[in-house]
Design a protein around this motif. Sequence first.
Motif, PDB file in Angstrom:
ATOM      1  N   HIS A   5       0.866  -1.180   0.000  1.00  0.00           N
ATOM      2  CA  HIS A   5       0.000   0.000   0.000  1.00  0.00           C
ATOM      3  C   HIS A   5       0.904   1.232   0.000  1.00  0.00           C
ATOM      4  N   THR A   7       1.129   5.478  -0.385  1.00  0.00           N
ATOM      5  CA  THR A   7       0.381   6.727  -0.332  1.00  0.00           C
ATOM      6  C   THR A   7       1.327   7.884  -0.597  1.00  0.00           C
ATOM      7  N   ASP A   9       1.130  12.329  -0.413  1.00  0.00           N
ATOM      8  CA  ASP A   9       0.486  13.625  -0.269  1.00  0.00           C
ATOM      9  C   ASP A   9       1.333  14.610  -1.070  1.00  0.00           C
ATOM     10  N   THR A  82      -3.946  13.875  -2.928  1.00  0.00           N
ATOM     11  CA  THR A  82      -3.555  12.655  -2.227  1.00  0.00           C
ATOM     12  C   THR A  82      -3.701  11.509  -3.214  1.00  0.00           C
ATOM     13  N   ASP A  84      -3.263   7.162  -3.671  1.00  0.00           N
ATOM     14  CA  ASP A  84      -3.288   5.898  -2.957  1.00  0.00           C
ATOM     15  C   ASP A  84      -3.203   4.780  -3.995  1.00  0.00           C
TER      16      ASP A  84
END
Length: 125
Positions: A5, A7, A9, A82, A84
């Motif tokens: 996973h 991520t 920003d 953002t 993901d």
Amino acid sequence: MQGLHLTADLYRCRCDGAWLTDAQRLGDWCVEAVAAAGLQPVDQLFHTFPATAAGAGGVTATVLLAESHVCLHTWPEQRSVTADVYVCNFSADHSAKARQLMDALVNRFQPEWTEQRSLDRGDGQ
């Protein structure tokens, strides 16, 4: 249920402002980026939120993958995004493809700076 996973920003994005407000344009590009990374899109949903007093509405772009998903949320009034990317590694290790896709997402928005995280999912058994 092993997976990766990722991520990110993204702050003060220097891209053309349409990438932050045009859901169809962003979504179509996401599908292309998914395929270029060697992942398999199976469905998609792109949504533009209404404008507010702060300016144009942001976008959510989600592409469901055979391997899991990619999702973007934009805040045009802050020039922020953002991102993901999640891939399961059940039948094969898709980690390199996930990283390639995240690199493409970050490059699309040209942020001044990013905060990125990586999380190995599952117990490894």
